[in-house]
Write an enzyme that holds these catalytic residues in place. Structure first.
Site, mmCIF file in Angstrom:
data_model
loop_
_atom_site.group_PDB
_atom_site.id
_atom_site.type_symbol
_atom_site.label_atom_id
_atom_site.label_comp_id
_atom_site.label_asym_id
_atom_site.label_seq_id
_atom_site.Cartn_x
_atom_site.Cartn_y
_atom_site.Cartn_z
ATOM 1 N N ASP A 247 -3.147 15.757 -92.091
ATOM 2 C CA ASP A 247 -3.482 16.292 -93.415
ATOM 3 C C ASP A 247 -2.218 16.937 -94.015
ATOM 4 O O ASP A 247 -1.629 17.823 -93.383
ATOM 5 C CB ASP A 247 -4.599 17.342 -93.238
ATOM 6 C CG ASP A 247 -5.006 17.994 -94.556
ATOM 7 O OD1 ASP A 247 -4.304 17.804 -95.573
ATOM 8 O OD2 ASP A 247 -6.017 18.725 -94.545
ATOM 9 N N GLU B 109 24.507 25.868 -83.511
ATOM 10 C CA GLU B 109 23.757 25.460 -82.318
ATOM 11 C C GLU B 109 24.102 24.018 -81.980
ATOM 12 O O GLU B 109 24.030 23.608 -80.838
ATOM 13 C CB GLU B 109 22.247 25.577 -82.604
ATOM 14 C CG GLU B 109 21.325 25.262 -81.424
ATOM 15 C CD GLU B 109 20.926 23.787 -81.339
ATOM 16 O OE1 GLU B 109 20.206 23.453 -80.390
ATOM 17 O OE2 GLU B 109 21.320 22.970 -82.189
ATOM 18 N N CYS C 22 19.998 30.128 -83.336
ATOM 19 C CA CYS C 22 20.051 30.355 -84.794
ATOM 20 C C CYS C 22 20.702 31.694 -85.139
ATOM 21 O O CYS C 22 20.690 32.112 -86.316
ATOM 22 C CB CYS C 22 18.652 30.292 -85.378
ATOM 23 S SG CYS C 22 17.703 28.911 -84.765
ATOM 24 N N THR D 244 9.638 20.500 -88.873
ATOM 25 C CA THR D 244 10.528 21.650 -89.115
ATOM 26 C C THR D 244 12.006 21.278 -89.014
ATOM 27 O O THR D 244 12.864 22.155 -89.025
ATOM 28 C CB THR D 244 10.231 22.815 -88.134
ATOM 29 O OG1 THR D 244 10.678 22.445 -86.827
ATOM 30 C CG2 THR D 244 8.758 23.150 -88.077
ATOM 31 N N SER E 6 7.465 30.167 -78.822
ATOM 32 C CA SER E 6 8.634 30.561 -79.631
ATOM 33 C C SER E 6 8.192 31.338 -80.874
ATOM 34 O O SER E 6 8.851 32.294 -81.277
ATOM 35 C CB SER E 6 9.462 29.335 -80.018
ATOM 36 O OG SER E 6 8.842 28.576 -81.030
ATOM 37 N N HIS F 47 15.142 34.635 -91.039
ATOM 38 C CA HIS F 47 15.434 33.317 -90.484
ATOM 39 C C HIS F 47 14.149 32.511 -90.654
ATOM 40 O O HIS F 47 13.070 32.959 -90.238
ATOM 41 C CB HIS F 47 15.789 33.442 -88.993
ATOM 42 C CG HIS F 47 15.699 32.134 -88.278
ATOM 43 N ND1 HIS F 47 16.392 31.018 -88.687
ATOM 44 C CD2 HIS F 47 14.970 31.745 -87.195
ATOM 45 C CE1 HIS F 47 16.109 30.013 -87.875
ATOM 46 N NE2 HIS F 47 15.250 30.425 -86.967
ATOM 47 N N LYS G 106 4.569 35.153 -91.565
ATOM 48 C CA LYS G 106 3.812 35.896 -90.534
ATOM 49 C C LYS G 106 4.521 37.203 -90.186
ATOM 50 O O LYS G 106 3.860 38.225 -89.944
ATOM 51 C CB LYS G 106 3.654 35.045 -89.270
ATOM 52 C CG LYS G 106 2.603 33.967 -89.411
ATOM 53 C CD LYS G 106 2.422 33.238 -88.094
ATOM 54 C CE LYS G 106 1.351 32.175 -88.233
ATOM 55 N NZ LYS G 106 1.163 31.394 -87.034
ATOM 56 N N ASN H 187 14.584 23.601 -91.335
ATOM 57 C CA ASN H 187 15.302 24.572 -90.494
ATOM 58 C C ASN H 187 16.783 24.196 -90.428
ATOM 59 O O ASN H 187 17.127 23.050 -90.117
ATOM 60 C CB ASN H 187 14.694 24.563 -89.081
ATOM 61 C CG ASN H 187 15.150 25.767 -88.259
ATOM 62 O OD1 ASN H 187 15.982 26.565 -88.704
ATOM 63 N ND2 ASN H 187 14.587 25.912 -87.067
ATOM 64 N N SER I 54 16.737 31.714 -80.879
ATOM 65 C CA SER I 54 15.966 31.540 -79.645
ATOM 66 C C SER I 54 16.825 31.740 -78.407
ATOM 67 O O SER I 54 18.041 31.521 -78.422
ATOM 68 C CB SER I 54 15.370 30.132 -79.604
ATOM 69 O OG SER I 54 14.318 30.038 -80.525
HETATM 70 N N1 CAA Z 1 -4.489 22.811 -93.866
HETATM 71 C C1 CAA Z 1 -3.853 24.021 -93.831
HETATM 72 N N2 CAA Z 1 -3.347 24.567 -92.685
HETATM 73 C C2 CAA Z 1 -3.465 23.843 -91.540
HETATM 74 C C3 CAA Z 1 -4.099 22.583 -91.517
HETATM 75 C C4 CAA Z 1 -4.618 22.060 -92.750
HETATM 76 N N3 CAA Z 1 -5.220 20.897 -92.806
HETATM 77 N N4 CAA Z 1 -4.067 22.128 -90.258
HETATM 78 C C5 CAA Z 1 -3.430 23.075 -89.503
HETATM 79 N N5 CAA Z 1 -3.076 24.103 -90.295
HETATM 80 C C6 CAA Z 1 -2.346 25.319 -89.899
HETATM 81 C C7 CAA Z 1 -2.787 25.912 -88.589
HETATM 82 O O1 CAA Z 1 -3.967 26.690 -88.754
HETATM 83 C C8 CAA Z 1 -1.569 26.746 -88.244
HETATM 84 O O2 CAA Z 1 -1.561 27.914 -89.026
HETATM 85 P P1 CAA Z 1 -1.344 29.348 -88.313
HETATM 86 O O3 CAA Z 1 -0.023 29.265 -87.611
HETATM 87 O O4 CAA Z 1 -1.332 30.302 -89.465
HETATM 88 O O5 CAA Z 1 -2.466 29.538 -87.363
HETATM 89 C C9 CAA Z 1 -0.417 25.881 -88.751
HETATM 90 O O6 CAA Z 1 -0.985 24.953 -89.673
HETATM 91 C C10 CAA Z 1 0.305 25.115 -87.670
HETATM 92 O O7 CAA Z 1 -0.635 24.424 -86.943
HETATM 93 P P2 CAA Z 1 -0.475 24.226 -85.354
HETATM 94 O O8 CAA Z 1 -0.163 25.519 -84.715
HETATM 95 O O9 CAA Z 1 -1.647 23.468 -84.874
HETATM 96 O O10 CAA Z 1 0.844 23.288 -85.351
HETATM 97 P P3 CAA Z 1 1.533 22.584 -84.150
HETATM 98 O O11 CAA Z 1 0.851 22.845 -82.868
HETATM 99 O O12 CAA Z 1 1.688 21.160 -84.546
HETATM 100 O O13 CAA Z 1 3.010 23.226 -84.056
HETATM 101 C C11 CAA Z 1 4.921 24.621 -84.288
HETATM 102 C C12 CAA Z 1 3.560 24.200 -84.893
HETATM 103 C C13 CAA Z 1 4.667 25.258 -82.921
HETATM 104 C C14 CAA Z 1 5.578 25.627 -85.199
HETATM 105 C C15 CAA Z 1 5.813 23.345 -84.138
HETATM 106 O O14 CAA Z 1 6.103 22.822 -85.413
HETATM 107 C C16 CAA Z 1 7.130 23.598 -83.435
HETATM 108 O O15 CAA Z 1 7.202 23.559 -82.206
HETATM 109 N N6 CAA Z 1 8.190 23.862 -84.210
HETATM 110 C C17 CAA Z 1 9.535 24.092 -83.656
HETATM 111 C C18 CAA Z 1 9.690 25.470 -83.034
HETATM 112 C C19 CAA Z 1 9.892 26.579 -84.025
HETATM 113 O O16 CAA Z 1 10.283 26.361 -85.153
HETATM 114 N N7 CAA Z 1 9.645 27.813 -83.587
HETATM 115 C C20 CAA Z 1 9.854 28.964 -84.445
HETATM 116 C C21 CAA Z 1 10.232 30.205 -83.697
HETATM 117 S S1 CAA Z 1 11.737 29.906 -82.774
HETATM 118 C C22 CAA Z 1 12.978 30.110 -83.909
HETATM 119 O O17 CAA Z 1 12.801 30.655 -84.955
HETATM 120 C C23 CAA Z 1 14.336 29.576 -83.571
HETATM 121 C C24 CAA Z 1 14.419 28.247 -84.186
HETATM 122 O O18 CAA Z 1 14.893 28.114 -85.320
HETATM 123 C C25 CAA Z 1 13.900 27.113 -83.453
#
Ligand code: CAA
Length: 389
Positions: free
Chosen positions: A29, A79, A111, A152, A201, A233, A242, A275, A308
């Protein structure tokens, strides 16, 4: 003495992928990507753009030849470095024509590298107020096709001139680092995509922010009402949101509205770039300054840097009189307008194209890349750069 950002610019590749198209291709979606994650587009780099070119192209937004002799420190945070030994900083030094008496090196902590550079520059300028520092942050974020992190990804660079004659933002002396050894995201030397414990993370990011924010309040006595905006960041927009939401209850209703508005303005570019690791928080700052028309000299901005592994730092800056004269919002608008939208197959093809790992020579077709500095290929195991303008 005021120490801070005299100039700042960014560079992004001239191709992007729409998150609507990616969502359709992955059977997701689109609101998950656009609302749940908070990304609309992602920058896609051609082979002719790497961290060196992205950083130097960012500096060329403001760099003038007469600055060359003033630079005493050049730090390149990345990085996605291009060599296990030689610093990206050396290539940047040569491409900008900086003199040989400048201290040049690379900073790595996911980062956080560019912030490590900025804090080092602050201390350097304190001791050498007659000199200036250039701090780069540039990265290509790669998680892999059809992975949770794919939405991302991004690519881009920033470059700042830091001096005792800041024009845009003064950095305040007290900053609060918070570091801890956690395995939330890393990249072994034999991988060109990140390994990430995604949800862990995101939790660590918030834990680090809460710790740094609370300690900064204790040590400085500053409260949320002393800030007009926060820049984060932004690995993706929702992560910063958040963090902001964790502290919004400390603010009055009117201030909450203001902080939310400024957060949206700070995330506007990131939503379209993705990112960019070390450069991300500084792209948030540029985005805020380009979009907000209600900021004024003396306004305090809170900055949260997170890399990270993990290192974080909460620091603050105050806007300076006529800071708007040093911004280039119209040029930035044009950068986005001139990008080419890729189809998903084109993006996937681009993603799979990597430089050879077998030490062979390699030519890169640079005809479709309008950037002033490009990587033209590999010869005798060396990267060949061309500064065309
Ligand atoms: N409509 C609206 N929202 C929806 C939706 C829909 N149809 N379906 C899902 N969502 C929402 C979920 O409710 C969730 O929201 P919340 O976080 O507010 O609960 C959001 O979309 C994401 O959904 P999921 O958690 O199910 O997503 P995911 O499991 O596919 O993974 C992630 C999300 C973990 C961020 C993944 O993209 C990822 O691993 N990203 C890379 C890691 C990262 O960026 N980490 C950040 C911290 S680390 C850091 O900052 C250093 C760095 O740069 C890496």
């Amino acid at each position: 003495m005021k120490i801070g950002i005299e100039q700042i610019g960014f560079a992004i590749p001239n191709m992007y992928l729409s998150m609507d198209d990616l969502a359709a291709a992955r059977g997701v979606d689109p609101n998950k990507f656009k609302i749940g994650i908070g990304q609309d587009e992602q920058a896609v780099p051609p082979l002719s753009q790497d961290p060196v070119t992205l950083g130097v192209n960012a500096a060329l937004e403001w760099f003038k030849p007469e600055m060359r002799d003033q630079i005493g420190l050049l730090i390149f945070g990345t990085e996605s470095s291009i060599d296990e030994s030689k610093a990206t900083a050396m290539y940047a030094k040569r491409l900008l024509g900086i003199h040989d008496w400048c201290r040049c090196f690379e900073a790595k902590e996911a980062c956080y590298g560019a912030t490590a550079g900025l804090m080092t520059a602050y201390d350097f300028i304190k001791n050498h107020p007659d000199q200036k520092a250039i701090i780069f942050g540039a990265d290509i974020a790669r998680y892999g096709l059809d992975t949770p992190g794919e939405v991302t990804q991004g690519a881009g660079g920033i470059a700042m001139l830091v001096s005792a004659d800041p024009k845009i933002m003064e950095i305040e002396p007290t900053s609060t680092p918070f570091c801890d050894d956690v395995m939330d995201f890393w990249r072994p030397q034999y991988f060109d995509t990140a390994i990430v414990n995604g949800h862990y993370s995101t939790e660590q990011y918030l834990r680090f922010f809460k710790n740094a924010w609370n300690r900064h309040k204790e040590t400085t006595g500053l409260k949320i009402e002393d800030y007009v905006a926060f820049c984060y960041h932004l690995p993706f927009m929702k992560q910063g949101l958040k963090a902001l939401r964790l502290i919004l209850p400390e603010a009055s209703e009117a201030q909450q509205t203001l902080l939310q508005k400024h957060f949206d303005e700070s995330a506007a570019y990131s939503r379209r770039v993705g990112n960019i690791y070390t450069a991300s928080i500084y792209l948030s700052l540029i985005s805020l300054l380009d979009h907000a028309n209600d900021l004024k000299a003396g306004d305090r901005i809170g900055m949260f840097s997170y890399g990270s592994g993990a290192a974080s730092e909460f620091f603050t800056g105050k806007l300076l009189p006529n800071y708007q004269d040093y911004l280039r919002p119209e040029a930035h608008k044009e950068i986005f307008e001139q990008r080419r939208r890729l189809t998903v197959p084109e993006y996937e093809e681009q993603f799979k194209q990597t430089l050879p790992h077998d030490a062979s020579d390699f030519d890169i077709d640079v005809t479709n890349d309008p950037a002033p500095v490009v990587l033209t290929g590999l010869k005798d195991k060396q990267r060949i750069y061309d500064r065309r303008k």
